[in-house]
Design a protein around this motif. Structure first.
Motif, mmCIF file in Angstrom:
data_model
loop_
_atom_site.group_PDB
_atom_site.id
_atom_site.type_symbol
_atom_site.label_atom_id
_atom_site.label_comp_id
_atom_site.label_asym_id
_atom_site.label_seq_id
_atom_site.Cartn_x
_atom_site.Cartn_y
_atom_site.Cartn_z
ATOM 1 N N LEU A 68 0.864 -1.185 0.000
ATOM 2 C CA LEU A 68 0.000 0.000 0.000
ATOM 3 C C LEU A 68 0.895 1.227 0.000
ATOM 4 O O LEU A 68 1.642 1.455 0.957
ATOM 5 N N ASP A 110 5.404 6.601 1.491
ATOM 6 C CA ASP A 110 5.734 5.393 2.252
ATOM 7 C C ASP A 110 5.048 4.203 1.607
ATOM 8 O O ASP A 110 4.107 4.367 0.844
ATOM 9 N N ILE A 159 3.509 0.286 2.777
ATOM 10 C CA ILE A 159 3.233 -0.670 3.848
ATOM 11 C C ILE A 159 3.037 -2.038 3.203
ATOM 12 O O ILE A 159 2.258 -2.170 2.249
ATOM 13 N N LYS A 160 3.741 -3.041 3.735
ATOM 14 C CA LYS A 160 3.557 -4.407 3.197
ATOM 15 C C LYS A 160 2.209 -4.932 3.638
ATOM 16 O O LYS A 160 1.774 -4.721 4.780
ATOM 17 N N LEU A 161 1.579 -5.669 2.745
ATOM 18 C CA LEU A 161 0.263 -6.227 3.023
ATOM 19 C C LEU A 161 0.322 -7.748 2.944
ATOM 20 O O LEU A 161 1.183 -8.317 2.280
#
Lengths: 100, 241
Positions: free
Chosen positions: B214, B225, B227-229
């Protein structure tokens, strides 16, 4: 144990621009414990004032207008506030976006 | 085969990925849900890139307070259906492509039919209820889904590949309450352009996509930034698919 909390967007700004915090918790701590620690010790507010209205992060203990991911999984799809945390877990907090 | 005109028109991007990949764009079909804040830059840049067929769906009329961000539409278009100005603008931008602009409200009765046969679905919506419909349709038809959302100076984007990545419901199991949102138009430009870039990369198979990632844009502070999902194995929309 140590948990990394990553803050984004206006939640990051509400905590003075700090994007990443290492939080020490007792072994067996839950998401509820982490959020309480962030509220009590790190200044995570219950709500963030906007030009019009507020962004309500919490209502009592309940998380309202905040997305909480633990290691990439939404905590509401785990055990919610009872989600157990482990050493090295990464928790991301950001406000929900929906416009287009 | 690319025509002489197409070789000239797309010369600068052909330098990046070659004629064969430009032909992939020419043969591609992209569905865009919404001709508003996100739909505007996405459709403009995909039309400019030479996507062979674009279908854009929006049931609303242009209002004055749309015009700080919905750059498909102009002052003279207020009061008219958004699809009218969308069609005119995109066809004038690139007469070589097929553009279909449909004035319909997407719901569970028509969404599968609307996206049938497309290679990519782009999210230009302004509420999660309809986004979930599109998410399920993308999964049902195994079509890549390019999510975007904005508020103020903030935006997010991720690329959902059914069966491979977290879907929208994996990440956001509940919708935020629908309300009007503040927005600076350029935020839509940033996120819409990221979505358009993802679509192009997906279709020509270059680079790496925002799969299980994301992207968060903080325009207020100039930060990006990711964010790993992770997929939710018990997801009510995509589990087992």
């Amino acid at each position: 144990m140590k948990v990394t909390v990553k803050l984004f967007l206006l939640i990051r700004d509400a905590l003075g621009g700090e994007g990443e915090i290492e939080v020490r918790l007792n072994s067996g701590a839950t998401m509820s414990d982490l959020l309480s620690t962030l509220r009590e010790e790190y200044g995570l507010p219950d709500e963030i004032p906007l030009r019009r209205g507020v962004l309500k992060l919490f209502e009592g203990k309940e998380v309202k207008e905040m997305v909480v991911l633990k290691d990439g999984r939404n905590f509401k799809l785990l055990e919610g506030l009872e989600t157990k945390l482990e050493n090295g877990a990464v928790v991301a907090l950001f406000p929900p976006l929906f416009g287009g | 085969m690319l025509t002489e005109n197409e070789l000239k028109r797309y010369e600068r991007q052909i330098r990046i990925f070659g004629e064969a990949r430009q032909e992939r764009l020419k043969n591609a079909r992209v569905f865009i849900a919404g001709a508003g804040g996100l739909g505007s830059p996405v459709s403009i840049y995909l039309a400019a890139a030479g996507i062979g067929r674009i279908r854009i769906v929006d049931h609303e009329k242009v209002e004055l307070n749309n015009l700080n961000r919905q750059i498909l539409h102009r002052d003279e278009d207020t009061g008219k259906k958004k699809v009218v100005s969308a069609l005119e603008r995109l066809k004038k931008l690139n007469p070589d492509i097929q553009v279909e602009a449909i004035s319909e409200m997407m719901d569970e009765n028509n969404v599968l039919e609307l996206v049938e046969g497309f290679d990519a679905i782009v999210d230009g919506l302004d509420n999660f209820y309809t986004r979930y419909l599109l998410n399920r349709a993308a999964i049902a038809r195994n079509i890549a889904f390019f999510h975007g959302a904005i508020n103020g100076l903030y935006g997010q984007a991720t690329t959902i590949i059914p069966g491979k990545t977290a879907c929208l419901r994996c990440i956001f199991p509940e919708p935020p309450p629908p309300t009007t949102f503040p927005v600076i138009g350029a935020t839509c430009g940033v996120i819409g352009c990221i979505q358009a870039t993802e679509v192009i990369k997906y279709l020509v198979r270059i680079g790496s996509l925002l799969e299980n990632s994301l992207l968060l844009w903080d325009g207020l502070n100039g930060k990006i930034d990711q964010i790993k999902l992770e997929r939710n194995p018990d997801c009510i929309d995509c589990s087992g698919k």
